[in-house]
Design an enzyme around this catalytic site. Sequence first.
Site, PDB file in Angstrom:
ATOM      1  CG  ASP A   4     100.289  63.314  51.105  1.00  0.00           C
ATOM      2  OD1 ASP A   4     100.346  62.680  50.034  1.00  0.00           O
ATOM      3  OD2 ASP A   4     101.287  63.777  51.660  1.00  0.00           O
ATOM      4  CG  LEU A  40     107.171  66.851  50.327  1.00  0.00           C
ATOM      5  CD1 LEU A  40     107.265  66.512  48.838  1.00  0.00           C
ATOM      6  CD2 LEU A  40     107.387  65.596  51.157  1.00  0.00           C
ATOM      7  CB  ALA A  41     104.043  71.547  48.755  1.00  0.00           C
ATOM      8  N   GLY A  42     103.706  68.297  49.385  1.00  0.00           N
ATOM      9  CA  GLY A  42     102.773  67.176  49.422  1.00  0.00           C
ATOM     10  C   GLY A  42     102.974  66.288  48.217  1.00  0.00           C
TER      11      GLY A  42
END
Length: 114
Positions: A4, A40-42
């Site tokens: 991701d 968390l964004a990724g």
Amino acid sequence: MVTDALMAKGYEAGSKFIFGGNEIEIYEDGSAHLVETKGLAGSTLKMNEGLKILVEDAMVPFSYAINSCTINPARCLGIDSRKGRIGVGYDSDLVVLNEDYSVHQTYCLGKEML
């Protein structure tokens, strides 16, 4: 094998970007977090790093692990008639890995990339 990875992969810890209208920052572990909330964004997982995790940590046999990074995604995208394997009539997109799974060299349509 799916990553991701955001567009920020490959950048050093502390790097900041605007993503989806939000400012994100890369942490030491490679994860990307929203600056405002620390949520968390990724991740910034690269395919070669995911391959290493599959083989060395998850103990997936190499032949299965490499297929999950090559022909299987090509099949899912419907482009397996020209991508995902080395053979006559296939695009000559190659990544040469070192023993530690780091990228040694890449080729796109047969041309060496820097």
